[in-house]
Design an enzyme around this catalytic site. Sequence first.
Site, PDB file in Angstrom:
ATOM      1  CE  LYS B 224     -43.181 -17.650 -20.467  1.00  0.00           C
ATOM      2  NZ  LYS B 224     -42.203 -17.433 -19.461  1.00  0.00           N
ATOM      3  CE  LYS B 391     -41.311 -17.697 -25.338  1.00  0.00           C
ATOM      4  NZ  LYS B 391     -40.006 -17.422 -24.768  1.00  0.00           N
TER       5      LYS B 391
END
Lengths: 336, 519
Positions: B224, B391
């Site tokens: 990420k 996430k």
Amino acid sequence: MIDSAALLQVRAEGLFCPAGGFYIDPVRPVEKALITHGHADHARAGHGAVMATAQTLDIMAIRYGNDFTASRQVASGQQQVGDVCVSFHPAGHVLGSAQIALSHKTAGTAVVTGDYSRSPNPACAPFEPVPCDILVTEATFALPVFRHPDASDEITRLLASIAAFPERAHLIGAYALGKAQRIIMLLRHAGWDGPIYIHGALQRLCDYHISQGIPLGDLRPATISRGQKADFAGQIILGPPSAFAATWAQRFPDPVICFASGWMQVRARARQRGVELPLIISDHVDWPDLTRTISELDPSQTWVTHGREDALMRWCELQGRDARPLRLLGYEEEQD
Amino acid sequence: MRAFSALLDRLAFTHQRNGKIAHLMQFFAATPDPARGLALAVMTGDLGLRAVTPSMLRALASERIDSQLFALSYDFVGDLAETIALIWPEATVLSDTPLPDLVEELRITPKSGLPALIAKRLDSMSPSERYAYLKLATGGLRVGVSGRLARKALADYGGLPLTEVEEVWHGLTPPYENLFAWAEGGAKPAAAAHAPFRPVMLSTPTDLAALTDLDPADFDAEWKWDGIRVQAVSDCGTRRLYSRTGEDISPAFPDILETLDFEGTIDGELLVRRGDAIAPFGDLQKRLGRKTVSRKLLQSHPAHLRAYDLLVWQGDDLRGLPFLARRAELERAVASVGQPRMDLSPLLAFARWDDLAALRAAPPDSVIEGVMIKRRDSPYLAGRKKGPWFKWKRDPMIVDAVLLYAQRGHGKRSGFYSDFTFGVWDGDSLVPVGKAYFGFTDAELKALDRFVRNNTIETYGPVRALKPTKVVEVAFEGLNRSARHKSGVAMRFPRISRIRDDKPAAEADQLQTLRDMLP
């Protein structure tokens, strides 16, 4: 030729009349004081003798206790004080508020307006124009940007907001003497006949207005017992501005913070205070009324006591008027 | 115009997002077309009236008002349009001219005719209308309504999914009559624009405990990156770069547009990259929010697109395909385009969640803020659905700071001191390093409020300066260098994560600790 110095002088204590031996709205304790109205920055405790309207004397007693002065005299008609003849005339500012007219056989006449307003106010007597040689005027809102809208239109906006957000309480900041009662009367005239909730600090002054024949209607204390927050949904609550910073404000459901003041005309002022619904309702003259009053009375001299004197001095200059700033200290310009 | 000025008045003093949305919805319901659509465009800055300048307004005012009186007033009010709105001679007759008429005449009047037109209009308006009109004419509204907020209000008004509103938005032009028709039960407008925005797929947060219930073999993972999520579209010669909320940010990124030498839609991360090094978020921030970008900045802060996903390619909509298939297409696509400013986000090799945990704990680059976990069989779905994408962010950075100032909140928090400025030690003085409004529970808010009231040493208007005794743990997502802050650092997304009543102020962190955390 006017001997203005015999009529009025500026001293540290405030505006002094040598011919009469008294001060008007002194900011420190003096022997003899004439008081225009009951707001705390004009009416202080601890003078030797006070002359004021009956209502202003009552209000001072409510605020400071009955011993606020050694002796008192109710203003009525023409009264001789020293070499000066004094009379009190309605100022349209708050209940009991007066302009003080001074007349001296050689020094001429002066009118000290105190704070005044010329817009209709159901909670006090209307302003009365008094011709004079020297006009001593306030200048709280003396900038051409200040043009107060019709107060009843502001109340219409408030009622529209209440209709749009029925689940929220509308919390209105208003000074305890004058503004609060004016808002209540405006609401009554607009047809709001339900209860209006008031902060404890407003109680005694509201009671006094009722006793003076001003029908404020159903007023209830804004107290709350635990778990009943929702009872205030859709209701109107009035409190002094100071209460908004106190824990008092925490008791209402998602309140719409409103503030009733002439300063609300300026967005930055309203935002600074965290106001969500500014209500432009003032107990002072706005620029058009201030300049109109000077034009109408057409004094030979205009003295400016406190506020934004620069702009008013400029206006007088443009009009070819003789004017001077007194720069009196000790009056709170924010109070409206 | 009256309804629009009343709306602006309420919006200007409404702090809460939901409150603003409520005002907008009420306005949409009560206002006919095309006025409501034009109002919407005014607020989102999509109307594009730019000809009226502040100097034109100043000249206009000086014809009516003594310049000294005007200067004294402007000093006090502080805003040109507001000063003129208030000071302008009172109208003798008010007329409520429809907003569309006002917009149209501003649009067609040549610049030389504008002062006379504006003066004429001001002469028949109330102060509040004059303010709205002047703001409309100069284009600088600043009422705190972003395009995103306006679209949300519109979606809520019609009970429409926000993602669908965003999808068609860029094909539509003011006054958006087909959009309002859709919101009121009509047909959905076709996305008519070239290079349209497609609603973005978002992830939900997770952690190791939650992951253990899932089979790692069903998922892929990738880094990420700490840039901004974008959508790069090239369609029949039209190229656009969108933020993940559908704002068109193309003008700030000509270097990326140049790269989009293909027909398709790529989902990726926008970064600043110099050689092989990805620059920290603060560098990217210098490129954001611009209408144009200088050659110098293009050279010093070159943008880069790191591709995550492929939505459309050569006219085919791939969103219905599973992630694995889209990924294969993406790899081919990126290779075929062959642009150095665009590369592929690499997949991470892992067999067990513990492997991924180890990777997450020691990322190869400081501009990585965690890992993304994506179900291999999932199509590309609009919005934030729980399940297909997760996430797993790195742990927030943490610092112990001392509360320095407090301000009261709004709405449900009015009456409570809920907005805090905090600082850390620089030698023997405390220097402010950030502000936080949340992170605490309601009970903690009450306790903090009580602390503020009992420990105020000074007040400046609405701000209270506090006795520097209360230590709080502040969690934040990143740290940038900042020339604007005295401390030289700016935190991203700071919140109060714990109240450290156990810690004396002297043991709060030093500024050097923060400096050491800078990327």
